[in-house]
Enzyme design. Structure first.
Site, PDB file in Angstrom:
ATOM      1  N   LYS A 174       8.615   3.471 -14.874  1.00  0.00           N
ATOM      2  CA  LYS A 174       8.973   3.251 -13.445  1.00  0.00           C
ATOM      3  C   LYS A 174      10.308   3.448 -13.385  1.00  0.00           C
ATOM      4  O   LYS A 174      10.694   3.590 -12.168  1.00  0.00           O
ATOM      5  CB  LYS A 174       8.754   1.479 -13.635  1.00  0.00           C
ATOM      6  CG  LYS A 174       7.319   0.943 -13.295  1.00  0.00           C
ATOM      7  CD  LYS A 174       7.428  -0.509 -12.820  1.00  0.00           C
ATOM      8  CE  LYS A 174       6.007  -0.770 -12.252  1.00  0.00           C
ATOM      9  NZ  LYS A 174       5.939  -2.231 -11.870  1.00  0.00           N
ATOM     10  N   LYS A 184      -3.310   6.172 -14.331  1.00  0.00           N
ATOM     11  CA  LYS A 184      -3.804   4.795 -14.067  1.00  0.00           C
ATOM     12  C   LYS A 184      -3.859   4.755 -12.561  1.00  0.00           C
ATOM     13  O   LYS A 184      -3.034   5.159 -11.928  1.00  0.00           O
ATOM     14  CB  LYS A 184      -2.871   3.844 -14.826  1.00  0.00           C
ATOM     15  CG  LYS A 184      -3.333   2.319 -14.505  1.00  0.00           C
ATOM     16  CD  LYS A 184      -2.069   1.292 -15.001  1.00  0.00           C
ATOM     17  CE  LYS A 184      -0.961   1.523 -14.072  1.00  0.00           C
ATOM     18  NZ  LYS A 184      -0.117   0.268 -14.068  1.00  0.00           N
ATOM     19  N   LYS A 205      -0.921   0.641  -7.409  1.00  0.00           N
ATOM     20  CA  LYS A 205      -0.761   0.347  -6.143  1.00  0.00           C
ATOM     21  C   LYS A 205       0.728   1.283  -5.823  1.00  0.00           C
ATOM     22  O   LYS A 205       1.114   1.408  -4.458  1.00  0.00           O
ATOM     23  CB  LYS A 205      -0.575  -0.982  -5.484  1.00  0.00           C
ATOM     24  CG  LYS A 205       0.420  -1.824  -6.888  1.00  0.00           C
ATOM     25  CD  LYS A 205       0.262  -3.313  -6.444  1.00  0.00           C
ATOM     26  CE  LYS A 205       0.437  -4.066  -7.504  1.00  0.00           C
ATOM     27  NZ  LYS A 205      -0.158  -5.353  -7.740  1.00  0.00           N
TER      28      LYS A 205
HETATM   29  P1  TYM Z   1       0.334  -5.853 -11.828  1.00  0.00           P
HETATM   30  O1  TYM Z   1       0.730  -6.425 -10.359  1.00  0.00           O
HETATM   31  O2  TYM Z   1       0.696  -4.448 -11.894  1.00  0.00           O
HETATM   32  O3  TYM Z   1      -1.193  -5.928 -11.798  1.00  0.00           O
HETATM   33  C1  TYM Z   1      -2.014  -7.094 -11.759  1.00  0.00           C
HETATM   34  C2  TYM Z   1      -3.142  -6.861 -12.623  1.00  0.00           C
HETATM   35  O4  TYM Z   1      -4.162  -5.804 -12.559  1.00  0.00           O
HETATM   36  C3  TYM Z   1      -4.098  -5.036 -13.673  1.00  0.00           C
HETATM   37  N1  TYM Z   1      -4.140  -3.525 -13.562  1.00  0.00           N
HETATM   38  C4  TYM Z   1      -5.312  -2.863 -13.729  1.00  0.00           C
HETATM   39  N2  TYM Z   1      -6.501  -3.245 -14.516  1.00  0.00           N
HETATM   40  C5  TYM Z   1      -7.178  -2.082 -14.782  1.00  0.00           C
HETATM   41  N3  TYM Z   1      -6.985  -0.777 -14.179  1.00  0.00           N
HETATM   42  C6  TYM Z   1      -6.082  -0.582 -13.549  1.00  0.00           C
HETATM   43  N4  TYM Z   1      -5.616   0.565 -13.074  1.00  0.00           N
HETATM   44  C7  TYM Z   1      -4.968  -1.736 -13.240  1.00  0.00           C
HETATM   45  N5  TYM Z   1      -3.746  -1.613 -12.678  1.00  0.00           N
HETATM   46  C8  TYM Z   1      -3.337  -2.852 -12.713  1.00  0.00           C
HETATM   47  C9  TYM Z   1      -2.997  -5.289 -14.664  1.00  0.00           C
HETATM   48  O5  TYM Z   1      -2.906  -4.868 -15.885  1.00  0.00           O
HETATM   49  C10 TYM Z   1      -2.702  -6.795 -14.362  1.00  0.00           C
HETATM   50  O6  TYM Z   1      -3.208  -7.661 -15.126  1.00  0.00           O
HETATM   51  N6  TYM Z   1       3.774  -7.687 -15.310  1.00  0.00           N
HETATM   52  C11 TYM Z   1       2.323  -8.022 -14.481  1.00  0.00           C
HETATM   53  C12 TYM Z   1       2.415  -9.077 -13.628  1.00  0.00           C
HETATM   54  C13 TYM Z   1       2.888 -10.281 -14.313  1.00  0.00           C
HETATM   55  C14 TYM Z   1       2.014 -11.168 -15.486  1.00  0.00           C
HETATM   56  C15 TYM Z   1       2.704 -12.147 -15.850  1.00  0.00           C
HETATM   57  C16 TYM Z   1       0.886 -10.969 -15.691  1.00  0.00           C
HETATM   58  C17 TYM Z   1       3.972 -10.957 -14.423  1.00  0.00           C
HETATM   59  N7  TYM Z   1       3.979 -12.159 -15.103  1.00  0.00           N
HETATM   60  C18 TYM Z   1       2.410 -12.967 -16.546  1.00  0.00           C
HETATM   61  C19 TYM Z   1       0.175 -11.682 -16.790  1.00  0.00           C
HETATM   62  C20 TYM Z   1       1.046 -12.890 -17.125  1.00  0.00           C
HETATM   63  C21 TYM Z   1       2.042  -6.881 -13.446  1.00  0.00           C
HETATM   64  O7  TYM Z   1       2.833  -5.996 -12.913  1.00  0.00           O
HETATM   65  O8  TYM Z   1       0.767  -6.577 -12.891  1.00  0.00           O
END
Ligand code: TYM
Length: 342
Positions: free
Chosen positions: A118, A201, A204
């Site tokens: 990032k 991957k 968004k």
């Molecule tokens: P974020 O917002 O990027 O994504 C949310 C969830 O979607 C999953 N994900 C995917 N799974 C499969 N294929 C993909 N291409 C894909 N893109 C995203 C992510 O693995 C995630 O589960 N840091 C985290 C948010 C967060 C969080 C937490 C999660 C903050 N605090 C505590 C769990 C527990 C994030 O940026 O996810």
């Protein structure tokens, strides 16, 4: 140190930093709903404080926060069964994160691949928040003593860091206070790839909207994105092993299997020998059938933002009631004096 028994409690979250993608849905949200429906105690958060680690336009952030909450509801999360709220309404997350800033080691954060991705080449210009973001994520989980964290593959390293932070805190202060939360990375599509590049991957934040399917896309847009998805010239084979070196083809097959809730082998039985001119329209039809009702429900929910705010506020009250005593005990363990009469 004897291991105390922690009751199973599920926590997860997603960032309101733009559209929710098919990757988020298949990798995370659909699993969250399944865990809720299994009757587990489930807490799901819109992590707005994480989103601001990169620049967010304030008006768009508020809209994206409500829209993500609408997506949670439209996918089947139920505020009567799960606690649903946005992170910034429960200050205990940010407060415990400070303590974890003082527990986590720089060397640990330096190994986080997502920060490297990032921050890109100009690391000096990245926000300090982006760097310590995994400590906030650990606080999100541990301020509830959560034991299970359903995420996609890309978040595994952060949940492992959460375990390291919990273990170091417990060791340094000589008390097994925090559980070692487990990442739950399950389902057919734990890493959905970009439609334009099978080695990246689906995200968004990808500059190309054609690389992803958004939950807010209409039927025509979904069909167009799938039609234009990068593939190779070969038809689909009859065995999964023959897809090992064909990442784009494998990705589309994985998406189909996940949406159809079938093993990929079963899908191959049906489509072996089919060219992409046959497979892609079938995939588009399936994607529209599965995602269309979610998109429609999101639009309905977004017509009443006050109701979304009410749900988030109520969820935040319930979340705070769990988090505050755990935070207070953390302060005590660290030796911080608490003498206000409140
Ligand atoms: P974020 O917002 O990027 O994504 C949310 C969830 O979607 C999953 N994900 C995917 N799974 C499969 N294929 C993909 N291409 C894909 N893109 C995203 C992510 O693995 C995630 O589960 N840091 C985290 C948010 C967060 C969080 C937490 C999660 C903050 N605090 C505590 C769990 C527990 C994030 O940026 O996810």
């Amino acid at each position: 140190m004897s291991e105390p028994k922690f009751e199973p409690r599920v926590f997860s979250g997603a960032q309101p930093s733009g559209n929710l993608t098919l990757g988020n849905y298949l990798g995370a949200l659909r699993r969250w709903v399944a865990m809720q429906d299994e009757g587990l105690e489930t807490i799901y958060c819109v992590v707005d404080l994480h989103a601001i680690t990169v620049w967010q336009d304030p008006a768009k952030l508020a809209h994206a926060t409500r829209e993500l909450a609408a997506a949670y509801l439209a996918c089947g999360l139920n505020p009567a069964r799960s606690i649903l709220f946005n992170q910034s309404q429960v200050p205990a997350h940010a407060e415990l994160a400070w303590i974890f800033n003082c527990v986590a080691r720089l060397g640990w954060l330096n190994r986080m691949t997502q920060f490297k991705d990032k921050a890109g080449k100009d690391r000096e210009a990245a926000s300090a928040g982006l760097y310590v973001y995994p400590n906030l994520m650990a606080a999100d989980i541990l301020v509830y003593h959560a034991t299970h964290v359903p995420v996609g593959e890309d978040q595994k390293q952060h949940v492992e860091l959460t375990r390291d932070i919990a273990a170091k805190f417990n060791h340094d202060f000589g008390t097994p206070f925090f559980p070692l939360a487990e990442p739950i990375i399950e389902g057919a599509a734990t890493r959905v790839m970009s439609l334009r590049d099978g080695s990246k991957k689906m995200s968004k934040s990808d500059p190309s909207d054609m690389s992803r399917i958004n939950l807010s896309d209409d039927a025509d847009t979904i069909a167009q994105k799938i039609r234009k998805a990068r593939t190779d010239a070969e038809p689909l084979p009859d065995s999964l092993t023959l897809l090992a070196d064909r990442p784009e083809a494998r990705n589309l097959l994985t998406i189909y299997a996940a949406l159809a809730e079938q093993p990929p082998e079963t899908v191959l039985e049906e489509f072996a020998g089919a060219p992409f001119s046959v497979f892609k329209p079938a995939l588009a039809e399936l994607a529209v059938a599965r995602l269309g009702p979610i998109t429609a429900r999101m639009t309905e929910l977004m017509a009443d933002p006050a109701e979304i705010d009410r749900i988030l506020g109520d969820g935040a009250d319930r979340a705070a009631a769990i988090a505050e005593p755990i935070l207070a005990r953390s302060y005590e363990i660290v030796g911080l004096v608490r003498s206000r009469q409140i």
